[in-house]
Structures are given as structure tokens and as C-alpha cells.
Design an enzyme around this catalytic site. Structure first.
Site, mmCIF file in Angstrom:
data_model
loop_
_atom_site.group_PDB
_atom_site.id
_atom_site.type_symbol
_atom_site.label_atom_id
_atom_site.label_comp_id
_atom_site.label_asym_id
_atom_site.label_seq_id
_atom_site.Cartn_x
_atom_site.Cartn_y
_atom_site.Cartn_z
ATOM 1 N N GLY A 263 45.729 64.016 -8.150
ATOM 2 C CA GLY A 263 45.669 65.023 -9.320
ATOM 3 C C GLY A 263 44.431 65.554 -9.263
ATOM 4 O O GLY A 263 43.672 65.620 -8.359
ATOM 5 N N SER A 264 43.779 66.004 -10.526
ATOM 6 C CA SER A 264 42.576 67.061 -10.778
ATOM 7 C C SER A 264 41.304 66.362 -10.268
ATOM 8 O O SER A 264 40.322 66.991 -10.118
ATOM 9 C CB SER A 264 42.402 67.483 -11.908
ATOM 10 O OG SER A 264 43.762 68.321 -12.311
ATOM 11 N N THR A 265 41.084 64.916 -10.083
ATOM 12 C CA THR A 265 40.022 64.327 -9.488
ATOM 13 C C THR A 265 39.793 64.862 -8.251
ATOM 14 O O THR A 265 38.400 64.968 -7.826
ATOM 15 C CB THR A 265 39.971 62.903 -9.245
ATOM 16 O OG1 THR A 265 40.991 62.478 -8.605
ATOM 17 C CG2 THR A 265 40.295 62.060 -10.806
#
Length: 568
Positions: free
Chosen positions: A301-303
Site C-alpha cells: 500500500g501507500s507506505t
């Protein structure tokens, strides 16, 4: 020829010398016996701890397995002796004492084992039986219970002893520590413990001790195992277990985890997950066997955007303050949208990061070149094992069969990674571009070398990392930042959240529904000079109480942060 006076003189001298030797030897022996009598120790070994009870038919197998400690010497797992009780009913068979007074014996034993008097009485009244046991109630008895029963002087009651593994905390990094089990339980006098999971299994050869080396006589004698010191910090680990347990019960996710790393050394300070299991009883182990740190890979995901942004900055594909049109973008035959579906209009790439824009990352990957970006992911160690030595390590997936997948990986889709892989890669952002190997073994007793940190190379330009850390701080403190739940009054935090879709079990598309996501956050603190990296995740929470996963994670983050700062 010597005269008689000379002979007598020599004999006298010899007797005098012999007397001195005898006196000195006697003084040494008296001193040694006094030391043993007063201090109950020989060469640092506590004799009271090592005393073997052999009265009344008791026998104890010798402990051979090394102890597991945290990095400060707090014991986590060690060998202990447990006992099994049995009763002899037939004098001819036993050639010794048998149970005499069944009523009295049943009444006394019911005080010490978890069986009612009536059940014990029934067992003792069995006909044509030489010896009986009392089921699980009479197994794994402590030394204190054994001695108390023996003090009752019950004829016909005997004990056998066996080595078992004792864990000082029931829930303590259970899947990482693992457990050891008795593999020769049918022979209590020759019980052997063998690691079955986690460190206990991965370092079984170290903990159990080597057998006779090749070419030597096969005596069957075991050498003593070595003690192992983990990098874990018991103070923070125990508090993390408590916080994680509370959050897990409140939100009922499929799984969740909390991992704390000392950035300078790469030491893993906490490793906690739910579901977990009781180290001593194994209760809960069937809920989840996998060690989520290394065995389960999810889309990050966005990490991952901290790496995308770092590489785009490093390669100079955008200028500070340069803008793009947020909202949506076409990637081949698929439309990619920002998480708010319509975007924020024309904004800078910095604002795109702070607001976690997928469209911004697509643009940056296209500017770098998707093949170039994939090569950078490989440099971060994705798609290969970290060589943790732990069983069943998952290398994750970095197989981009379709070109669209390479571009979507820039915002954390279309590839998978384990928490240990992500933390190793993310450590570079807080370590001036140097990636650190995440390690969980501090040292092994007797080894000449202490802990050795391991650099995995310079993977980011050190001039870029302060820029990324500043953006992560803004993601926490800016009113539009997606990491606002992690703002703290105690210390400045740099953080990036992620909300990843979860692939369907059929392998076609993603799950739908409000809670079918993998929520995570990577944080560094103090942001000015990062010392710690904390990675948290929660997967598919079922009872959301009207909030989203990253907000749930903040309920783990803040108590952990306070605990870390207090104990540092």
C-alpha cells in the site's frame, strides 16, 4: 655410608614437609567445604538449583538446553523439571510399597491435583491393575507440588521427572520465540527437548548442544547447549503485548502486528502479533501458525510511496514545487484514482505525497521509467529472502507479468512483501540512505563476537533522505496530511500510512467492502534525528466502531510511543 644421625635428620625433615603438605591440603579442603556449605555454590553453579531428588522413586532428567534471554539478560525461556505422579497397586509386581489406605490417599491427593476425591478413589480401586496414573491432572507437576505430596508420606505414590521448557511470560513474541517440545516423552528418564517453532527451532543446534562430533566415539552423551540473547526489550515487548491484545479484542481483525527497530543497529526490539498463542500451554496456536514477520506477504500500500518519492527526487524527474493534476489517470486500460476519488486539482508533488495521491506516484514512475523503478525495488531487497533463518520465510512477489503492474507498484499495488522486508527497505530513509539488516539475535553466550550490525548498502542518496523525512513530518502535522492520527505531544513523528487492497482468494481482482483492507503505518522518531522505526498493521478489522484502520493503529501507536520514550 651415612651415619644414623644423618638418616634420622632426613626422616625428620621428610616428616616435617609431609606434615606441612597435609595441613595445607586440609585447610584448602576445609575452606572449600565451608564455601559450599555457606554459599551452596561451586564454580558459580547454585547447588540448590541443581539438587536432584531421588527419594521415593523420583527421577529427573538432566537439563541440557540453553536459556533464551532478552538483550538485557531477562530470561524468556529456560529448562525446568516437571513431574508425573503414579500409584502402585500390586505389591508382587512392584516389589515394594503399594497404596495402603485408599480413602486417605484419595482425600490427600485431591488437595494437590485437579481431580475430585471420588475420581481418585475410583482409580485407586481398579482391580487387576498393577499401576495407575491420574491423567493430565498428575502430569507437569511442579517441584513444590511434588515435595508437598511426598511430605504427606503416602505409601505407593511415586514420581518420575522430565525436562520441560518454561516460558516466563505466556504471551511474549510467541511466534518469534517459538517453543520446544519433548520428543521422547515415553521415556521420562531420557527426555529430550527439540525446537518446534521460531528461534527455538531455527537455533535448535545452538540451544540443544552438539552431539559427539563426527569420527568420535558414539557415546550418545549430549553437550550442554548455549544460551541465546535476543535483541528484544522485555519492558517494551510486554507492554506492546498488552496494548495489542486490547486493540485486537476491540476491533476483531483477521490479524495485526507491531514491530519496533533500533535504527542505528538494526536490532528488532519488539515483535508482537495477533492472533498469538500461549507459550506454555500452546493455547491459541491453531488460530494462526504463521510468524507474520517473515511468513506472510501483503501488498504494502501507500507506505511504499516514501521510496517512490525518494527515487524520483534522487533521479531529478521533478522540480520542487512542480505541480500535477490530481484525481485520476489512465494506466493502460485501467483508471487509477486518488483515494478521495476526485483529487485536489492542480497540486505540487510534495502535496501529493502528504495527501497520499496515487496519481502523483503514477506520474513519477512514468517519468523514471517503469523498468528503472522495478530495478530500484530489487535494490531494496524485494522479491528475495532476507535470510532471517526463521522457518518458512516468504520472499514476497516481484513478478511483473503485465506492464501495468510495474507502474501500480509505485503506490504499493501489484507486488507483495513481508514486514521484515519492508522495514529493511524503509530503514534507508532514516539512516541517510543506508539500508540495515533487521536482526533478532543479539549474541550467543560463549561466542567471541558480540552484536554486529549489518549494512545492506547505500540504496538512497543521503542528500535526499532529509527531504523525505520532512515530507513525512508534514504528513503528520499538515491539516491535509493522511498521517495526522500519529501526531504526538511527546516527540516529533515522521510517518506514512498505507491502505492496501487485498486480493481475492480466487486470484481474480480484489476484495470489496469497507473493512477488506490491509492498513499500515511506518513511523520514525524523533523525526529530527530518528532513533526508532515502528511498523504497525491491521488486516480486515470486523468491528470498526465507525473509524478506519489507520485510526485503529493510532490506538496502538501512542501507548507504545510513551512506553518506548519512558524505557529508552
Amino acid at each position: 655410608m651415612k651415619n644414623n644421625n644423618q638418616v634420622e635428620s632426613n626422616q625428620g625433615y621428610n616428616l616435617f614437609f609431609l606434615s606441612i603438605v597435609v595441613i595445607c591440603t586440609g585447610l584448602i579442603l576445609i575452606g572449600r567445604m565451608t564455601q559450599i556449605g555457606l554459599f551452596k555454590q561451586v564454580n558459580g553453579v547454585n547447588l540448590m538449583d541443581q539438587k536432584i531428588q531421588t527419594d521415593n522413586g523420583s527421577s529427573i532428567a538432566k537439563a541440557k538446553r540453553g536459556t533464551i534471554y532478552d538483550q538485557f539478560g531477562q530470561p524468556i525461556a529456560m529448562d525446568t523439571t516437571s513431574y508425573s505422579m503414579y500409584a502402585v497397586l500390586n505389591a508382587d509386581w512392584a516389589d515394594g510399597e503399594t497404596v495402603k489406605d485408599i480413602d486417605y490417599t484419595a482425600s490427600i491427593l485431591s488437595k494437590y491435583i485437579d481431580l475430585p476425591r471420588e475420581t481418585i478413589w475410583t482409580l485407586l480401586n481398579k482391580k487387576d491393575v498393577n499401576q495407575i496414573e491420574f491423567g493430565s491432572a498428575s502430569k507437569n507437576l511442579s517441584a513444590q507440588t511434588k515435595l508437598a505430596i511426598e511430605a504427606e508420606n503416602l505409601p505407593g505414590i511415586f514420581f518420575t521427572g522430565q525436562v520441560s521448557r518454561y516460558y516466563f511470560n505466556d504471551y511474549f513474541a510467541s511466534h518469534l520465540v517459538g517453543y520446544a517440545e519433548n520428543i521422547n516423552s515415553s521415556d521420562a528418564s531420557n527426555s529430550i527437548l527439540e525446537g518446534a517453532m521460531g528461534v527455538e527451532a531455527a537455533y535448535n543446534d545452538v540451544l540443544s548442544g552438539e552431539r559427539e562430533k563426527e569420527g568420535s566415539a558414539k557415546t550418545g552423551k549430549d553437550l550442554l547447549g548455549s544460551d541465546i540473547y535476543l535483541t528484544l526489550d522485555s519492558r517494551i515487548q510486554n507492554q506492546t503485548e498488552t496494548v495489542l491484545d486490547k486493540t485486537f479484542k476491540k476491533y476483531s481483525p483477521e490479524s495485526m502486528g507491531a514491530y519496533l527497530v533500533d535504527l542505528e543497529s538494526g536490532k528488532l526490539l519488539t515483535s508482537a502479533q495477533r492472533p498469538s498463542f500461549n507459550l506454555n500451554t500452546r493455547e491459541g496456536i491453531d488460530d494462526l501458525w504463521q510468524n507474520l514477520l517473515v511468513e506472510t506477504a501483503n501488498e504494502p500500500g501507500s507506505t511504499i510511496k516514501i521510496l517512490t518519492m525518494a527515487k524520483a527526487k534522487e533521479k531529478g524527474v521533478f522540480q520542487p514545487g512542480e505541480t500535477f493534476l490530481s484525481g485520476k489517470v489512465n494506466v493502460y486500460d485501467r483508471e487509477v484514482r486518488d483515494h478521495n476519488q476526485y483529487g485536489w486539482g492542480q497540486i505540487s508533488f510534495e502535496d501529493g505525497f502528504i495527501r497520499s495521491s496515487n496519481v502523483a506516484m503514477v506520474d513519477l514512475v512514468n517519468r523514471m521509467g517503469d523498468q528503472v523503478w522495478v530495478e530500484e525495488l530489487k535494490k531494496f531487497g524485494f522479491g528475495v529472502s532476507t535470510n532471517s533463518r526463521l522457518a518458512n520465510e516468504n520472499p514476497g512477489s516481484l513478478d511483473f507479468t503485465y506492464p501495468i503492474s510495474r507502474i501500480m507498484s509505485g503506490f504499493g499495488q501489484a507486488f507483495s512483501a513481508t514486514p521484515i522486508q519492508l522495514m529493511q527497505a524503509y530503514s534507508s530513509i532514516a539512516n541517510h540512505g543506508e539500508m540495515m539488516k533487521i536482526q533478532y539475535i543479539d549474541h550467543i553466550a560463549g561466542s567471541q563476537n558480540g552484536y554486529q550490525k549489518q549494512s545492506l548498502g547505500q540504496v538512497v542518496d543521503p542528500q535526499v533522505t532529509p527531504y523525505i523525512l520532512d515530507l513525512m513530518v508534514r504528513a503528520v502535522e499538515d491539516p491535509e496530511g493522511t498521517s495526522r492520527p500519529f501526531k504526538s505531544d511527546l516527540v516529533k513523528v515522521a510517518a506514512k500510512t498505507g491502505t492496501a487492497e487485498i486480493g481475492s482468494a480466487e486470484g481474480l481482482g480484489y476484495l470489496t467492502g469497507r473493512n477488506n483492507y490491509f492498513y499500515s503505518v511506518i513511523s520514525f522518531f524523533p523525526a529530527e534525528k530518528p532513533k526508532y522505526m515502528l511498523y504497525l498493521f491491521i488486516k480486515r478489522p470486523q468491528n470498526d466502531h465507525g473509524i478506519y484502520g489507520t485510526q485503529m493503529l493510532s490506538e496502538v501507536f501512542h501507548p507504545m510511543l510513551e512506553s518506548i520514550l519512558i524505557n529508552q
